[in-house]
Design a protein around this motif. Structure first.
Motif, PDB file in Angstrom:
ATOM      1  N   THR A  97      -1.148  56.184 -35.051  1.00  0.00           N
ATOM      2  CA  THR A  97      -2.333  56.662 -34.325  1.00  0.00           C
ATOM      3  C   THR A  97      -3.606  56.178 -35.007  1.00  0.00           C
ATOM      4  N   LYS A  98      -3.605  56.182 -36.328  1.00  0.00           N
ATOM      5  CA  LYS A  98      -4.766  55.695 -37.086  1.00  0.00           C
ATOM      6  C   LYS A  98      -4.957  54.186 -36.843  1.00  0.00           C
ATOM      7  N   ASP A  99      -3.855  53.443 -36.850  1.00  0.00           N
ATOM      8  CA  ASP A  99      -3.948  52.008 -36.598  1.00  0.00           C
ATOM      9  C   ASP A  99      -4.436  51.725 -35.188  1.00  0.00           C
ATOM     10  N   LEU A 100      -3.986  52.549 -34.228  1.00  0.00           N
ATOM     11  CA  LEU A 100      -4.401  52.362 -32.848  1.00  0.00           C
ATOM     12  C   LEU A 100      -5.894  52.596 -32.688  1.00  0.00           C
ATOM     13  N   ALA A 101      -6.410  53.617 -33.355  1.00  0.00           N
ATOM     14  CA  ALA A 101      -7.845  53.915 -33.273  1.00  0.00           C
ATOM     15  C   ALA A 101      -8.663  52.754 -33.830  1.00  0.00           C
ATOM     16  N   ALA A 102      -8.200  52.176 -34.935  1.00  0.00           N
ATOM     17  CA  ALA A 102      -8.919  51.048 -35.537  1.00  0.00           C
ATOM     18  C   ALA A 102      -8.901  49.841 -34.604  1.00  0.00           C
ATOM     19  N   ALA A 103      -7.766  49.592 -33.954  1.00  0.00           N
ATOM     20  CA  ALA A 103      -7.677  48.470 -33.032  1.00  0.00           C
ATOM     21  C   ALA A 103      -8.571  48.681 -31.813  1.00  0.00           C
ATOM     22  N   GLU A 104      -8.618  49.922 -31.310  1.00  0.00           N
ATOM     23  CA  GLU A 104      -9.473  50.213 -30.150  1.00  0.00           C
ATOM     24  C   GLU A 104     -10.949  50.077 -30.508  1.00  0.00           C
ATOM     25  N   LYS A 105     -11.309  50.461 -31.747  1.00  0.00           N
ATOM     26  CA  LYS A 105     -12.690  50.314 -32.199  1.00  0.00           C
ATOM     27  C   LYS A 105     -13.061  48.830 -32.295  1.00  0.00           C
ATOM     28  N   GLU A 106     -12.151  48.029 -32.822  1.00  0.00           N
ATOM     29  CA  GLU A 106     -12.378  46.582 -32.921  1.00  0.00           C
ATOM     30  C   GLU A 106     -12.542  45.968 -31.537  1.00  0.00           C
ATOM     31  N   LYS A 107     -11.706  46.411 -30.586  1.00  0.00           N
ATOM     32  CA  LYS A 107     -11.806  45.910 -29.213  1.00  0.00           C
ATOM     33  C   LYS A 107     -13.161  46.270 -28.608  1.00  0.00           C
ATOM     34  N   LYS A 150     -20.149  42.883 -27.829  1.00  0.00           N
ATOM     35  CA  LYS A 150     -20.855  41.651 -28.202  1.00  0.00           C
ATOM     36  C   LYS A 150     -20.697  40.576 -27.120  1.00  0.00           C
ATOM     37  N   LEU A 151     -19.495  40.460 -26.596  1.00  0.00           N
ATOM     38  CA  LEU A 151     -19.258  39.442 -25.576  1.00  0.00           C
ATOM     39  C   LEU A 151     -19.916  39.796 -24.247  1.00  0.00           C
ATOM     40  N   GLY A 152     -20.283  41.058 -24.082  1.00  0.00           N
ATOM     41  CA  GLY A 152     -20.989  41.467 -22.875  1.00  0.00           C
ATOM     42  C   GLY A 152     -22.492  41.431 -23.027  1.00  0.00           C
ATOM     43  N   ASN A 153     -22.975  41.053 -24.207  1.00  0.00           N
ATOM     44  CA  ASN A 153     -24.421  41.010 -24.487  1.00  0.00           C
ATOM     45  C   ASN A 153     -24.918  39.584 -24.217  1.00  0.00           C
ATOM     46  N   GLU A 154     -25.652  39.420 -23.114  1.00  0.00           N
ATOM     47  CA  GLU A 154     -26.117  38.087 -22.716  1.00  0.00           C
ATOM     48  C   GLU A 154     -27.051  37.471 -23.739  1.00  0.00           C
ATOM     49  N   ALA A 155     -27.904  38.317 -24.342  1.00  0.00           N
ATOM     50  CA  ALA A 155     -28.848  37.812 -25.349  1.00  0.00           C
ATOM     51  C   ALA A 155     -28.093  37.254 -26.557  1.00  0.00           C
ATOM     52  N   PHE A 156     -27.047  37.968 -26.962  1.00  0.00           N
ATOM     53  CA  PHE A 156     -26.248  37.503 -28.094  1.00  0.00           C
ATOM     54  C   PHE A 156     -25.562  36.176 -27.762  1.00  0.00           C
ATOM     55  N   LEU A 157     -24.966  36.089 -26.561  1.00  0.00           N
ATOM     56  CA  LEU A 157     -24.256  34.876 -26.169  1.00  0.00           C
ATOM     57  C   LEU A 157     -25.186  33.680 -26.072  1.00  0.00           C
ATOM     58  N   LYS A 211     -19.049  28.534 -32.336  1.00  0.00           N
ATOM     59  CA  LYS A 211     -17.985  28.908 -33.266  1.00  0.00           C
ATOM     60  C   LYS A 211     -17.944  30.416 -33.471  1.00  0.00           C
ATOM     61  N   VAL A 212     -19.133  31.046 -33.527  1.00  0.00           N
ATOM     62  CA  VAL A 212     -19.186  32.498 -33.720  1.00  0.00           C
ATOM     63  C   VAL A 212     -18.622  33.204 -32.494  1.00  0.00           C
ATOM     64  N   VAL A 213     -19.001  32.737 -31.306  1.00  0.00           N
ATOM     65  CA  VAL A 213     -18.503  33.348 -30.069  1.00  0.00           C
ATOM     66  C   VAL A 213     -16.982  33.204 -29.989  1.00  0.00           C
ATOM     67  N   ASP A 214     -16.476  32.019 -30.338  1.00  0.00           N
ATOM     68  CA  ASP A 214     -15.030  31.806 -30.305  1.00  0.00           C
ATOM     69  C   ASP A 214     -14.311  32.740 -31.272  1.00  0.00           C
ATOM     70  N   ARG A 263     -14.125  36.130 -29.673  1.00  0.00           N
ATOM     71  CA  ARG A 263     -13.099  36.129 -28.635  1.00  0.00           C
ATOM     72  C   ARG A 263     -11.703  36.251 -29.261  1.00  0.00           C
ATOM     73  N   GLY A 264     -11.512  35.578 -30.371  1.00  0.00           N
ATOM     74  CA  GLY A 264     -10.235  35.682 -31.075  1.00  0.00           C
ATOM     75  C   GLY A 264      -9.982  37.084 -31.572  1.00  0.00           C
ATOM     76  N   ARG A 265     -11.022  37.726 -32.108  1.00  0.00           N
ATOM     77  CA  ARG A 265     -10.871  39.106 -32.577  1.00  0.00           C
ATOM     78  C   ARG A 265     -10.510  40.039 -31.431  1.00  0.00           C
ATOM     79  N   LEU A 266     -11.107  39.813 -30.259  1.00  0.00           N
ATOM     80  CA  LEU A 266     -10.796  40.635 -29.096  1.00  0.00           C
ATOM     81  C   LEU A 266      -9.330  40.462 -28.703  1.00  0.00           C
ATOM     82  N   GLY A 267      -8.865  39.217 -28.666  1.00  0.00           N
ATOM     83  CA  GLY A 267      -7.479  38.969 -28.299  1.00  0.00           C
ATOM     84  C   GLY A 267      -6.508  39.614 -29.275  1.00  0.00           C
ATOM     85  N   THR A 268      -6.823  39.530 -30.585  1.00  0.00           N
ATOM     86  CA  THR A 268      -5.968  40.154 -31.594  1.00  0.00           C
ATOM     87  C   THR A 268      -5.941  41.660 -31.428  1.00  0.00           C
TER      88      THR A 268
END
Length: 873
Positions: free
Chosen positions: A815-825, A831-838, A844-847, A850-855
């Motif tokens: 359960t603790k691991d799941l919470a950490a993964a959901e927080k990372e997601k 960040k990926l939904g922030n147009e100004a950031f994108l 390379k940073v955006v990619d 995206r990799g962190r989201l997939g993981t």
């Protein structure tokens, strides 16, 4: 044959519990040599297979580059010998003129003596003495590596036979007007006092100075820039481009050369780049190759102002100064006269250095002997274009053509005492006589032989046929020429390879010296950096052999050998190869303890289990794959194929799946013991060319055969069983998935749990006992309660984990691991939904996000499944 009989015949005491390379390798190699396994018989009716060793320098020692190349050649020749070819791997060493002379001169210096004190004859005798006592240590190191060379045929480029070959081809080339003597610009080493070849020049970026000097006065002045101000004393012109309007009025006139009082012409030459610098260059024909050509086109004088030691010879205040002292003094004098227009210091530029002594080389006008390479190079290029010689990999052909199609005449004379002396005599009245090996040189007052020796590459260019006894048409020449393949680094494609091609085609009636040129890359460290003592990353392969065994070094090198590509290598990879050798040892030892045998014929397919049929099917596929990779010089791929087949399929799957069969006994066990013996026999044969020592020890113990060196190479029998392969792949899938589940649940590898296997509707029933043993699954007893049910490949594995894990503690952790993964997601999604950031962030940073989201998403899916599989309270 019964189990007890087989176990007594192949009992474990024949193999020590651990493999110790140091106890095996040396004595085993000497036994191979004593039995003559590596020798080649020209009278044999077997088809020939010939490879020459790229002759190492007599001054050298084994480095990783040698070990790499020798491993590849040894693998090829060992395989061909097993395939029934009369195999010759021709060994020998190069006299390495300049390197060897330097070594002996340093030894003499310790005694306070120079070669000139001894005189030429005594000095050469001293070099031979050094060669016999100290040279050639690499031969012993080659034995350590396991090189299967024909030692009785070992040659040296200065031995009597090769000297005759050198003199013969020199005479023929001279008579055909392909060798001539002329004054040209060459690379000169002021320390070694000799011309050196292009390959002996190492270029590096040095800090120097770029000075712009004004020649002439007023409208009749021109500014030139140079990094070698000292050579201006030898200028005989200033050159500009014919289309440069800035200097059109000066072309054909003369201007004054500063500091000298001489007047020199301004010439127009298309070599000048009008867009670079001032568009004007100083012309010093005696000290620059490009200037020399300009001088020839405009009939300019060649004025040498530096002697053989780089000392100024021009009359005036700078005479007697070293070239670097003179550079500073001349710039100072020009500055005092107001002639320096600009100075750039430091000015980093590429400077050539002698590869032997690191002295800055000096372009120098000198009378030397040359080979007219035009027709020879044309033939060398055509041999590849016409398909007589194949270059592998094929993409290297363009580099080869780029070299041989643009070759300049080759300077072959060296101002040394150690080497093949040029066979030309000069008479008192200007006579010049070239003497062949069976001719008497002219004698009498005033006659003397040329004092120069030949470039080392001249004799090594004859290596593929001179080592076989040419110029005589010996039985060895008839049997073993041309070579089957040349294995060498792409770095000497332009030097040694091109010269062998030219000489081979010329001397051997148009027959090239080899059918195939297989090019490999350079060995680098694990980070891809060039290995060098100055970088602190150079490795003595003998140290790794001492620590891990020669097989481990060989396998690591072969596993990194992709054609024409550099090879990174690190010690941890050698450790991994050592572990592989140990795995082969331990698995074979286990097999012998369980009665693996090669006695008798293999049982027919219908008498074999699916497991037996699977491994035999895979074995034949691997034989075919390895053969195809060998024929394509894909050493990395064949090594990787053998590694995964031996470790993964044979040892980790077949041996483990067969354990329950061995324990049960009976005809099925006898059949599996024979199959296991067959698989080990063939696998050891396939591995032998790369890892000869451990495989030889195991194979002779397993089979009782004389030696793998002369054993038959395996052939693909054509046996394939797709159904058995599919069946065992399903077993592997079920076992792998359950193992993954056990690991996810925190179970220890050896921890046993109750399980019920529903295999109905599948072909897995015969494998239930083996699967249970591999998965540590106990029978489902009376109190069995399925807390997890895993449907895999049509089967169902139900597990009772109630007594195996602390369910609540595991649920809390997950359960603790799941919470950490959901927080990372959530963070990655935001960040990926922030147009100004994108809009601002680098791709390379955006990619990366995206990799962190997939993981994170994969982790959530995995952990959720693990939580769902936990027993309910």
């Amino acid at each position: 044959m019964t189990e007890n009989t087989q176990q007594s015949k192949h009992s474990a005491p024949e193999l020590p519990t651990q493999y110790t390379p140091a106890d095996v390798e040396g004595p085993l190699y000497e036994r191979w040599v004593e039995r003559g396994y590596f020798e080649a018989d020209e009278k044999s009716d077997k088809p020939p297979y010939t490879i020459v060793i790229p002759p190492p320098n007599v001054t050298g020692s084994l480095h990783l580059g040698h070990a790499f190349e020798h491993t590849l050649i040894d693998a090829l020749t060992r395989r061909k010998r097993m395939q029934g070819y009369e195999t010759l791997w021709q060994p020998g060493m190069d006299h390495a003129g300049i390197a060897t002379q330097n070594v002996v001169e340093r030894e003499l210096a310790k005694e306070g003596v120079s070669r000139h004190d001894l005189g030429r004859e005594a000095f050469v005798e001293r070099v031979w003495q050094w060669k016999n006592e100290s040279g050639g240590q690499i031969s012993g190191q080659m034995r350590r590596l396991g090189d299967g060379v024909a030692w009785s045929r070992e040659r040296f480029t200065m031995d009597e036979g090769l000297s005759k070959a050198v003199q013969t081809i020199f005479k023929r080339l001279y008579d055909d007007e392909l060798i001539y003597r002329a004054e040209r610009i060459i690379n000169w080493c002021p320390r070694c006092l000799t011309a050196i070849s292009d390959i002996e020049v190492e270029y590096q970026d040095d800090d120097g100075e770029l000075v712009s000097i004004r020649y002439g006065e007023g409208d009749a002045s021109i500014v030139v820039a140079t990094t070698r101000a000292e050579t201006m004393l030898g200028d005989t012109a200033v050159a500009v481009h014919p289309d440069d309007e800035r200097y059109a009025h000066l072309v054909g006139t003369e201007i004054e050369l500063p500091l000298t009082g001489r007047r020199i012409p301004v010439v127009a030459d298309e070599h000048v780049d009008l867009e670079f610098g001032t568009g004007a260059v100083k012309v010093t024909p005696a000290h620059d190759p490009n200037d020399f050509e300009i001088g020839r086109r405009h009939n300019l004088a060649n004025l040498a102002v530096l002697d053989e030691r780089g000392v100024i010879t021009a009359h005036g205040p700078f005479q007697g100064l070293d070239r670097f002292e003179a550079r500073s003094a001349i710039v100072g004098a020009l500055r005092a006269e107001g002639r320096i227009v600009a100075e750039k210091r430091p000015y980093t530029h590429s400077v050539g250095h002698c590869s032997r002594c690191k002295t800055t080389i000096e372009p120098r006008l000198s009378m030397q002997w040359w080979v007219k390479v035009g027709p020879l190079a044309q033939a060398a290029g055509d041999a590849v274009r016409d398909g007589k010689v194949a270059i592998h990999p094929k993409e290297m052909e363009s580099r080869y053509f780029g070299w041989v199609d643009n070759l300049h005449d080759w300077c072959i004379s060296r101002q040394l005492w150690w080497g093949h002396r040029i066979p030309v005599w000069y008479g008192p009245n200007g006579e010049v006589v070239c003497v062949g090996p069976d001719e008497e040189p002219p004698s009498g007052e005033g006659w003397h032989q040329d004092t120069d020796v030949l470039d080392t590459w001249f004799s090594s260019g004859l290596w593929p046929f001179s080592t076989l006894g040419w110029p005589e048409r010996t039985p060895s020449v008839e049997k073993f020429y041309p070579n089957s393949v040349l294995v060498t680094g792409y770095d000497i494609l332009f030097f040694w390879v091109a010269r062998m091609m030219m000489f081979g085609l010329y001397a051997m009636d148009g027959t090239p010296p080899f059918h195939t040129i297989a090019l490999h890359g350079m060995v680098r460290d694990q980070f891809g950096k060039k290995m060098s003592k100055s970088f602190g990353n150079a490795v003595n392969p003998l140290d790794w052999m001492d620590a891990y065994g020669s097989d481990a070094v060989r396998f690591t090198l072969a596993r990194g050998a992709n054609p024409g590509v550099d090879v990174p290598i690190g010690e941890e990879w050698v450790q991994g190869s050592r572990n592989f050798a140990n795995k082969i040892w331990n698995a074979t030892r286990f097999a012998l303890m369980n009665g693996a045998t090669v006695e008798g014929e293999l049982p027919p397919a219908e008498a074999l289990s699916a497991t037996d049929r699977w491994i035999l099917s895979r074995l034949n596929s691997v034989v075919a794959e390895v053969d195809a990779y060998y024929d394509d010089y894909q050493f990395a791929k064949l090594s990787d194929t053998l590694f995964h087949f031996a470790w993964d399929e044979v040892f980790d799957w077949y041996v483990e799946l067969s354990k329950t069969t061995f324990m049960a006994g009976g005809p099925a066990a006898d059949a599996s013991r024979r199959v296991l013996g067959e698989v080990l026999d063939v696998t050891l044969r396939l591995l032998h060319p790369i890892v000869p020592f451990v495989t030889e020890t195991l194979w002779t113990t397993l089979t009782g055969g004389e030696s793998l060196v002369i054993a038959e190479w395996p052939a693909d029998s054509g046996f394939r069983d797709a159904a058995a392969e599919q069946e065992i792949e399903t077993v592997q899938q079920v076992v792998t998935e359950v193992r993954r589940f056990r690991s996810d649940q925190g179970l220890q590898p050896g921890q046993k749990v109750p399980a019920r296997l529903d295999l109905s509707g599948t072909a897995l029933a015969p494998h239930e006992a083996a699967m249970r043993a591999l998965l540590r699954l106990q029978p489902a007893g009376d109190g069995f309660h399925a807390t997890a049910s895993l449907p895999i490949a049509g089967a169902t594995v139900a597990l009772d984990l109630s007594g195996a894990i602390d369910v609540e503690a595991e649920r809390k952790r997950l359960t603790k691991d799941l919470a950490a993964a959901e927080k990372e997601k959530a963070q990655a999604t935001a960040k990926l939904g922030n147009e100004a950031f994108l809009a601002k962030a680098p791709e390379k940073v955006v990619d990366k996000i995206r990799g962190r989201l997939g993981t994170a998403e994969a982790d959530i899916e995995r952990i959720t499944a693990q939580l769902a599989a936990l027993p309910q309270a």
